[in-house]
Structure formats: structure tokens, C-alpha cells
Design a protein around this motif. Sequence first.
Motif, PDB file in Angstrom:
ATOM      1  N   ALA A 293      94.820  18.706 -15.097  1.00  0.00           N
ATOM      2  CA  ALA A 293      95.043  19.134 -16.482  1.00  0.00           C
ATOM      3  C   ALA A 293      93.873  18.749 -17.367  1.00  0.00           C
ATOM      4  O   ALA A 293      93.396  19.547 -18.194  1.00  0.00           O
ATOM      5  CB  ALA A 293      96.339  18.519 -17.005  1.00  0.00           C
ATOM      6  N   ALA A 294      93.375  17.525 -17.211  1.00  0.00           N
ATOM      7  CA  ALA A 294      92.248  17.080 -18.030  1.00  0.00           C
ATOM      8  C   ALA A 294      90.999  17.915 -17.747  1.00  0.00           C
ATOM      9  O   ALA A 294      90.258  18.284 -18.682  1.00  0.00           O
ATOM     10  CB  ALA A 294      91.973  15.602 -17.767  1.00  0.00           C
ATOM     11  N   ARG A 295      90.772  18.252 -16.503  1.00  0.00           N
ATOM     12  CA  ARG A 295      89.558  18.986 -16.154  1.00  0.00           C
ATOM     13  C   ARG A 295      89.596  20.435 -16.630  1.00  0.00           C
ATOM     14  O   ARG A 295      88.537  21.046 -16.824  1.00  0.00           O
ATOM     15  CB  ARG A 295      89.326  18.919 -14.642  1.00  0.00           C
ATOM     16  CG  ARG A 295      88.973  17.507 -14.164  1.00  0.00           C
ATOM     17  CD  ARG A 295      88.757  17.457 -12.663  1.00  0.00           C
ATOM     18  NE  ARG A 295      87.501  18.070 -12.275  1.00  0.00           N
ATOM     19  CZ  ARG A 295      86.329  17.433 -12.257  1.00  0.00           C
ATOM     20  NH1 ARG A 295      86.259  16.169 -12.632  1.00  0.00           N
ATOM     21  NH2 ARG A 295      85.236  18.055 -11.867  1.00  0.00           N
ATOM     22  N   ARG A 296      90.780  20.983 -16.820  1.00  0.00           N
ATOM     23  CA  ARG A 296      90.834  22.352 -17.359  1.00  0.00           C
ATOM     24  C   ARG A 296      90.935  22.365 -18.882  1.00  0.00           C
ATOM     25  O   ARG A 296      91.061  23.431 -19.482  1.00  0.00           O
ATOM     26  CB  ARG A 296      91.991  23.137 -16.732  1.00  0.00           C
ATOM     27  CG  ARG A 296      93.360  22.628 -17.046  1.00  0.00           C
ATOM     28  CD  ARG A 296      94.453  23.538 -16.486  1.00  0.00           C
ATOM     29  NE  ARG A 296      95.761  22.951 -16.643  1.00  0.00           N
ATOM     30  CZ  ARG A 296      96.450  22.932 -17.790  1.00  0.00           C
ATOM     31  NH1 ARG A 296      95.921  23.486 -18.881  1.00  0.00           N
ATOM     32  NH2 ARG A 296      97.640  22.373 -17.847  1.00  0.00           N
ATOM     33  N   GLY A 297      90.889  21.174 -19.504  1.00  0.00           N
ATOM     34  CA  GLY A 297      90.821  21.114 -20.966  1.00  0.00           C
ATOM     35  C   GLY A 297      92.108  20.793 -21.677  1.00  0.00           C
ATOM     36  O   GLY A 297      92.145  20.795 -22.915  1.00  0.00           O
ATOM     37  N   ALA A 298      93.172  20.503 -20.955  1.00  0.00           N
ATOM     38  CA  ALA A 298      94.417  20.116 -21.627  1.00  0.00           C
ATOM     39  C   ALA A 298      94.239  18.741 -22.272  1.00  0.00           C
ATOM     40  O   ALA A 298      93.555  17.866 -21.732  1.00  0.00           O
ATOM     41  CB  ALA A 298      95.570  20.085 -20.632  1.00  0.00           C
ATOM     42  N   ALA A 299      94.848  18.558 -23.417  1.00  0.00           N
ATOM     43  CA  ALA A 299      94.811  17.265 -24.093  1.00  0.00           C
ATOM     44  C   ALA A 299      95.878  16.355 -23.492  1.00  0.00           C
ATOM     45  O   ALA A 299      97.015  16.785 -23.263  1.00  0.00           O
ATOM     46  CB  ALA A 299      95.049  17.442 -25.581  1.00  0.00           C
TER      47      ALA A 299
ATOM     48  N   ALA B  59     103.686  22.089 -24.582  1.00  0.00           N
ATOM     49  CA  ALA B  59     103.475  20.657 -24.410  1.00  0.00           C
ATOM     50  C   ALA B  59     104.577  20.060 -23.544  1.00  0.00           C
ATOM     51  O   ALA B  59     105.750  20.433 -23.651  1.00  0.00           O
ATOM     52  CB  ALA B  59     103.432  19.950 -25.761  1.00  0.00           C
ATOM     53  N   ILE B  60     104.189  19.120 -22.691  1.00  0.00           N
ATOM     54  CA  ILE B  60     105.132  18.361 -21.870  1.00  0.00           C
ATOM     55  C   ILE B  60     105.188  16.944 -22.415  1.00  0.00           C
ATOM     56  O   ILE B  60     104.152  16.324 -22.675  1.00  0.00           O
ATOM     57  CB  ILE B  60     104.701  18.344 -20.395  1.00  0.00           C
ATOM     58  CG1 ILE B  60     104.727  19.764 -19.808  1.00  0.00           C
ATOM     59  CG2 ILE B  60     105.609  17.431 -19.569  1.00  0.00           C
ATOM     60  CD1 ILE B  60     104.189  19.851 -18.389  1.00  0.00           C
TER      61      ILE B  60
ATOM     62  N   ILE C 261      91.023  10.609 -18.374  1.00  0.00           N
ATOM     63  CA  ILE C 261      92.396  11.118 -18.407  1.00  0.00           C
ATOM     64  C   ILE C 261      92.880  11.304 -19.846  1.00  0.00           C
ATOM     65  O   ILE C 261      93.164  12.424 -20.264  1.00  0.00           O
ATOM     66  CB  ILE C 261      93.341  10.186 -17.629  1.00  0.00           C
ATOM     67  CG1 ILE C 261      92.931  10.137 -16.141  1.00  0.00           C
ATOM     68  CG2 ILE C 261      94.788  10.666 -17.746  1.00  0.00           C
ATOM     69  CD1 ILE C 261      92.980  11.457 -15.426  1.00  0.00           C
ATOM     70  N   SER C 262      92.971  10.245 -20.614  1.00  0.00           N
ATOM     71  CA  SER C 262      93.540  10.346 -21.964  1.00  0.00           C
ATOM     72  C   SER C 262      92.474  10.750 -22.981  1.00  0.00           C
ATOM     73  O   SER C 262      91.423  10.113 -23.074  1.00  0.00           O
ATOM     74  CB  SER C 262      94.161   9.014 -22.389  1.00  0.00           C
ATOM     75  OG  SER C 262      95.236   8.672 -21.538  1.00  0.00           O
ATOM     76  N   SER C 263      92.759  11.789 -23.736  1.00  0.00           N
ATOM     77  CA  SER C 263      91.880  12.162 -24.842  1.00  0.00           C
ATOM     78  C   SER C 263      92.200  11.355 -26.090  1.00  0.00           C
ATOM     79  O   SER C 263      91.345  11.175 -26.954  1.00  0.00           O
ATOM     80  CB  SER C 263      91.990  13.664 -25.123  1.00  0.00           C
ATOM     81  OG  SER C 263      93.340  14.091 -25.123  1.00  0.00           O
ATOM     82  N   LEU C 264      93.438  10.863 -26.198  1.00  0.00           N
ATOM     83  CA  LEU C 264      93.844   9.933 -27.254  1.00  0.00           C
ATOM     84  C   LEU C 264      94.696   8.849 -26.612  1.00  0.00           C
ATOM     85  O   LEU C 264      95.512   9.136 -25.733  1.00  0.00           O
ATOM     86  CB  LEU C 264      94.658  10.638 -28.342  1.00  0.00           C
ATOM     87  CG  LEU C 264      93.928  11.454 -29.400  1.00  0.00           C
ATOM     88  CD1 LEU C 264      94.946  12.129 -30.320  1.00  0.00           C
ATOM     89  CD2 LEU C 264      92.988  10.575 -30.213  1.00  0.00           C
ATOM     90  N   TYR C 265      94.520   7.608 -27.055  1.00  0.00           N
ATOM     91  CA  TYR C 265      95.278   6.499 -26.497  1.00  0.00           C
ATOM     92  C   TYR C 265      95.812   5.664 -27.654  1.00  0.00           C
ATOM     93  O   TYR C 265      95.054   5.012 -28.355  1.00  0.00           O
ATOM     94  CB  TYR C 265      94.386   5.643 -25.597  1.00  0.00           C
ATOM     95  CG  TYR C 265      95.124   4.831 -24.558  1.00  0.00           C
ATOM     96  CD1 TYR C 265      96.142   3.949 -24.905  1.00  0.00           C
ATOM     97  CD2 TYR C 265      94.800   4.938 -23.211  1.00  0.00           C
ATOM     98  CE1 TYR C 265      96.823   3.207 -23.948  1.00  0.00           C
ATOM     99  CE2 TYR C 265      95.464   4.194 -22.243  1.00  0.00           C
ATOM    100  CZ  TYR C 265      96.477   3.336 -22.615  1.00  0.00           C
ATOM    101  OH  TYR C 265      97.141   2.602 -21.674  1.00  0.00           O
ATOM    102  N   LEU C 266      97.120   5.701 -27.863  1.00  0.00           N
ATOM    103  CA  LEU C 266      97.757   4.969 -28.956  1.00  0.00           C
ATOM    104  C   LEU C 266      98.389   3.698 -28.399  1.00  0.00           C
ATOM    105  O   LEU C 266      99.378   3.762 -27.664  1.00  0.00           O
ATOM    106  CB  LEU C 266      98.833   5.831 -29.629  1.00  0.00           C
ATOM    107  CG  LEU C 266      98.375   6.835 -30.698  1.00  0.00           C
ATOM    108  CD1 LEU C 266      97.390   7.838 -30.118  1.00  0.00           C
ATOM    109  CD2 LEU C 266      99.572   7.553 -31.310  1.00  0.00           C
TER     110      LEU C 266
ATOM    111  N   ALA D  54      99.058  20.485 -23.743  1.00  0.00           N
ATOM    112  CA  ALA D  54      99.042  19.062 -24.087  1.00  0.00           C
ATOM    113  C   ALA D  54     100.105  18.341 -23.279  1.00  0.00           C
ATOM    114  O   ALA D  54     101.187  18.881 -23.016  1.00  0.00           O
ATOM    115  CB  ALA D  54      99.290  18.861 -25.579  1.00  0.00           C
ATOM    116  N   ILE D  55      99.790  17.122 -22.868  1.00  0.00           N
ATOM    117  CA  ILE D  55     100.727  16.265 -22.137  1.00  0.00           C
ATOM    118  C   ILE D  55     100.762  14.927 -22.853  1.00  0.00           C
ATOM    119  O   ILE D  55      99.727  14.265 -23.001  1.00  0.00           O
ATOM    120  CB  ILE D  55     100.293  16.079 -20.671  1.00  0.00           C
ATOM    121  CG1 ILE D  55     100.215  17.439 -19.960  1.00  0.00           C
ATOM    122  CG2 ILE D  55     101.265  15.155 -19.935  1.00  0.00           C
ATOM    123  CD1 ILE D  55      99.523  17.380 -18.602  1.00  0.00           C
TER     124      ILE D  55
END
Length: 766
Positions: free
Chosen positions: A239-245, A367-368, A277-282, A217-218
Motif C-alpha cells: 500500500a505504501a509503495r503504491r502511494g496510499a497514506a 479508507a480502512i 510505512i507510516s506517512s503520519l505517526y501520532l 488511506a489506512i
Amino acid sequence: MAKLPTGNPRIHPYAQPAGGWGALAATARALAGQGILARGGATLLHMNQPTGFDCPGCAWPDPDHTSAFEFCENGAKAVAWEATEKRCSPEVLAAHTVSELAGWSDYDLEMLGRLTHPMAYDPATDRYVPVSWEEAFGRIGAVLRAQDDPNRVEFYTSGRASNEAAFLYQLFARAYGTNNFPDCSNMCHEATSVGLPQSLGVGKATVLLEDFDHADAIFIFGQNPGTNSPRMLTSLRAAARRGAAIVSVNPLRERALERFQAPQNPLEMATLSATPISSLYLQVRVGGDAAVLKGLIKSCLEADDAARAADLAPVLDWDFIRGHTTGFEAMAADIRATPWDAIAHASGLPRSEIEAAAKVYREAKAAILVYGMGLTQHRRGTENVRLLTDLALLRGNVGRPGAGVCPVRGHSNVQGDRTVGITEKPAPEFLDRLGAVFGFAPPRAHGHDVVRAIEAMIAGEARVFIGLGGNFAAAAPDTPVTQAATRNLALTVQISTKLNRGHLVHGREAFILPCLARSEIDERAAGPQAITVEDSMSMVHASAGRNAPASEHLRSEPAIVAGLARATLGDRPAIPWEELVADYDRIREAIERVFPIFQGYNARIREPGGFHLTSLARERIWATPSGRAQFSAYPGLGEDPPVAEEGVLQLTTLRSHDQYNTTLYSLSDRYRGVFNQRMVVFLSPEEMKRRGLGIGATVALETVSTDGVLRRVEGFRVVPYRIPEGCCGAYYPETNPLVPLYARDPQSGTPSSKAIPVRIVPMAGR
């Protein structure tokens, strides 16, 4: 007045992803606009390569295995602007008074091109006129020697300066007798330089670029990579393409945090596809970052309580917490006592969104936590940094692969400058070594940061300003006050590549000393030279220019600093200035003697990619007073007391996409859909409706000040944008007049440019 770029101001929402064909077209236009389409393309192939030159833009690191195209759109623009065919020659400056040029836009000043000769201000004609280097050095040295107190001189540094130039600059100033080192870091990431050492014992990132390949996760707080560090998008895309959140926490919806089309990927370019890019955007409320961070921590604490009660595996890394940290109980007690309702109100986010992000964090093995100036440029910026670090410590996300804290620095060597001594608060051990190596007693008293330097100028205590790069007059807060104080100085000296606002806001005597650009060949007595820089992740590498200098009269930054020092100090102390700048290996040998962390400096920079300056925190060695990583207790949920006035908005300052710091590449902001204009203020459609403001309505912005001073900027046009209600955004430096000197972080001195309480005033008849 110079001619403004053609094109009518317009608002046209941009539907394309970040990068892609839009970036390639913009790069081509930038090169063609500076008359270097063919030559500029060849130059770009040497940028960020092991045997080439480092990008003069951002400080994002280079990969271990570089491709042929290790540059981004904004890096290409930065090179185009310094490699331009346009020349700001003595003839050009003779045609315009300084008063006339002061009425030009910042963009028009940039478009005059490269400075070619050393210039001095002539008050009789109100013009800059050419002088020889010897005359410039002699006159500057005479003014410096005439000062009754060395602390009357402010030595400002831009993060563009190389390690070699910065080291000589601090040596010159300390041999002169002062620790006055206001620098650009004071205005952006000083909260990092103060907060991270309190928590981890180091003031730098604990990650390397390779960690982005292993993170599950990043989290990205207050950072817009598409504009500020576009090459970061390559790592985020992978990172997004390999499944990282990827979780983004930012007030504005930024295109680069939504989707990215990689210009180097033939398939995406051919199919016009893009990578989300973002799986969640706050979309946090401006100034609500602390509330979000507290919510994330609170969710982790509650999940750990529930897991332990059910006899399940703990959520927190208790082995790490007990073995490596202190202060956990005080931090946890404060978080537990903070109600969820208060967190939701202060952040502007529903609890469910914060909980969803916390779930991502809890489930990530590594996580970073990435952050930018959206977290640091606040009244409690240092505490924001420490709160983010608390979140990292909860699950042991420091000192292991794929995890860590990652501040994204701005200018390409702002971190390196600090490493080699640009600081107003030098450590005694450093001063001891510097004095021993060069045979003098450095001053011990703490000097001035940016805000204190401005205050000294206002009070008449400072009389001389020397700028190693930068555009201080435009970049500094409380602009009218800062500029008025600058004009009262006895002397201003600017070491620059191009004309900017800082040259037109000058003292009674003023000099422009033109320097080589990073892409240009630096020929010294020992042959062509390389300088070195340190990126955001503490990688130090060499940079050697390939282009012929823009003028035969240019000198390198190290040579200019050495010339100033020799003219001012003579041979007392006996520092071999000419010898040092004849061969930069000698400067690096001196750096190594003063800073043992640079052991083997010259040999190590000759290795492709350079070397990493060890981060003790990355090794889980904590250089703190307790010898452990330190949790913090952050009282409250925000940095400002509530404003008892209806209708007040929180303003955050922004860069446009065609901008790097105060340098403007055009008057447009492609990703935000703004073209041929900059005097705009972004409001949500709901906020516009509530205030009865239509698209394009003209307004003034006024700071809700606490010192009785009216701070107002006028002529801003309203633009609808996806930004939380109760908030607004506008460009820097146009809104710098709204940032009071008093509105700063008490620990780091960082101005609160990302949370300014303002009122919006419709302008009648406009």
C-alpha cells in the motif's frame, strides 16, 4: 533450576528496519535452537499453503495467490517451538517437583519441549506422574459427575483450538449443563465482539485482504504489526509503495510502523533498502485514543460545515448517513460540544497533528480503519470501538471496496471459536438448533467470562477448571489473586502441547492431557484429518499437519474432548462422540446443521483458500435493532477519573518481539533494543530526568488501586524510549499482577491492561 540463556542484559538501540536480514537470522537461530534447522525449513514451506497447515500464531489472512514463503519470523518461531526435538517426558518431570518447577522462568519451562504422555499430579511426591488415557478420563469424569451444580465448572478456551475442537467442547459443556465459557477473547478483543454488533450488527471485520490493495488511506490504532501480525506488513508495504497514506496512532514508536525491509524482496535485501510505512505517526498519550478519534470526527464535521457554507461538495457521505444510519445528530452534538483544547490535552497531541491526520482521512476515497488491543483493553474499550466505527460511518467507509473496519485478532482461531459457539452469552436461536440437532435441552442462563470465572473461583463457587489450550494462570489479570484461587480448586485439567505456568498452579487434583500440534499428522479411523480455522477477515480454510507426532501417546484436541465427554456423560444425551471424531467431516456436517452460515462446509474447504463467511455489514445489511448502522454518543474523553496524586503514570502492557501471548522465544526484544532481559520499564528521557532516574535504575511499580489492595511488582530496570511523557510501558505477563479485576470495561468485561495508573518507586540500594 534450568539454565537461563547466556548473554548479559543490555540495551542497544536497533537501527535496522523491521524484517530484513535481522528476521532471517532470527528465524535460523530459532530453528537451530530447537534442533530442527533442516526439518524445520521443510516444514515452513507447508505453512499457510492451500494443502498445508495454518500458522499456529496470529490470525492474519492468507493471500489468494500464495508464494512459496507464506510465513513470517514469528510464525516460524511458533512452528519451531512446537516442532522442537526437545521432549518434556515423564522422566524429565520425575526429576523435578512441581514446587521446584514453579520457581523456573516461563522461558525455561518452554524450553523443556513437547509433552509426551498424559500426566496426573501426585501430592505425595509433589510431581506429575504418567497415567493412561483411560485412567485420566475416568478420574476427571468422576469429579465432574460429583459436582452438585454444573456451573461449578469453568470451561476455558484458547484461540488456538480448531473449529472442530471448539464445537465439540461447547457441545460437551452444554450437554453437561453450563454456559461457563471464559476464553482468551474475553481478555483481548471482547470489546470488539460487543461494540461492533451494536454499531454494525456484526462482531467481525468488514474487509477482506484484497481491500488493502484498493484503500487510499489506512489508519492503524493501537496495533504493532511487526510483533503481533508480521505478515500484515506485506500488505502495508504494498500500500505504501503504491502511494496510499498510512497513519499510525500508537503511544510507542514501533519500528515496523516506521520502515520495513521485505525478506521476500531480493532488491531490498540486496541493497539493504527499506520501505517507509507510516506517512503520519501520532504518538497518542496512553488512554488518549478516544480523544484522538473525537478530534478526527470533529475535524470532519467542521470541514463539512465549511464546505456546505461555501457551496462546495460535502465532506461527509450524506447519502450514506441518511440512507443507512441512525443516531448521527446525538453523536455530532457531543463532538461539537467537545473543545479542541480538551481534545489536545487528553490525547497528548497538538491540534495540528490531529487535523493533519483528519485531512488524510477526508481526502481518501476509501479508507480502512485497523485497530488492535491498544483500543480494546480499556475501561471503555467497547465505546472506543464504537467511536472508531463512527469515524468510518461518517464517510461511508463500510461496505465498499478498499474501505472498512478491521480489528486485528490475536490467536489464529480465536474468531472461529466464537463463530462455532464458544460464548458465555449464547443466542436463544443457536441453543434451539443445538438442542434439536443433538436431542437435549441446552442451559439458557448466561455463564461466566474470564473475570466472572475468577470471581467465582475466589468465592468458592467454581470447583473445577478445564483449559482447552492456553496458559490461564499467567495470562489472567490480578495474578496473585487468580493463582491463589486456582490452587483452591478441586480439579484442574489442561489440554496442552508444552509445559507452562498453568500446569504448576493447579488444584488438588490436576491432569495434563498432551495434544497434537497443528503441524502434526492427525490420523483417525477414516485416515489423516484436516481441521479448519477462521482468520481475522472471516475466511475459513483447512489445515492439515505434515510432521510425525512428537509422541505416539498424543491425541488430537477433538479426540481428547470427545474422551472427556464420554467419560463424564456416558450415553446421556445420546451424542455419538466416537463417530464424530472418527472422521472430522462428520463434525463439520454437525456444525453446518447448527450454523446454516456454514452451508456446504466440507465441499467448500476443499477449494484452495477455503471460503468467506458472509459479513452482512460488508453488504450494507445492518443486523441491528433499528436495521441501520448506529452512531454512538461517547461522553467525555477518557475512561478513568483523574487520579488525585502527583507523579502517577499511565502504564500500557506490551509484548516483546520474541513473544507470542505468554510464549517466550527468548528474553530479548530486538526492535526495541532490549537484550537478554524482560524486567524493564520504558520511560521517555524527559520523564526519567524529571524523576531523577538514570538508565538501568531499579524501580518497583505500584498500581494506584481503589480497593485498598497493594499491587506491586519489583526489580524493573528503567529503559529510555520514545513514549509520551506521563506514560510508561512494560511487558506482559510480568505486569499482570498490576491489573485489578475491577478495572474492566463494564460492557465487555475486558480488563484494562492498556491503561493502568501506576506510581514508580525507586528501590533503595538496587
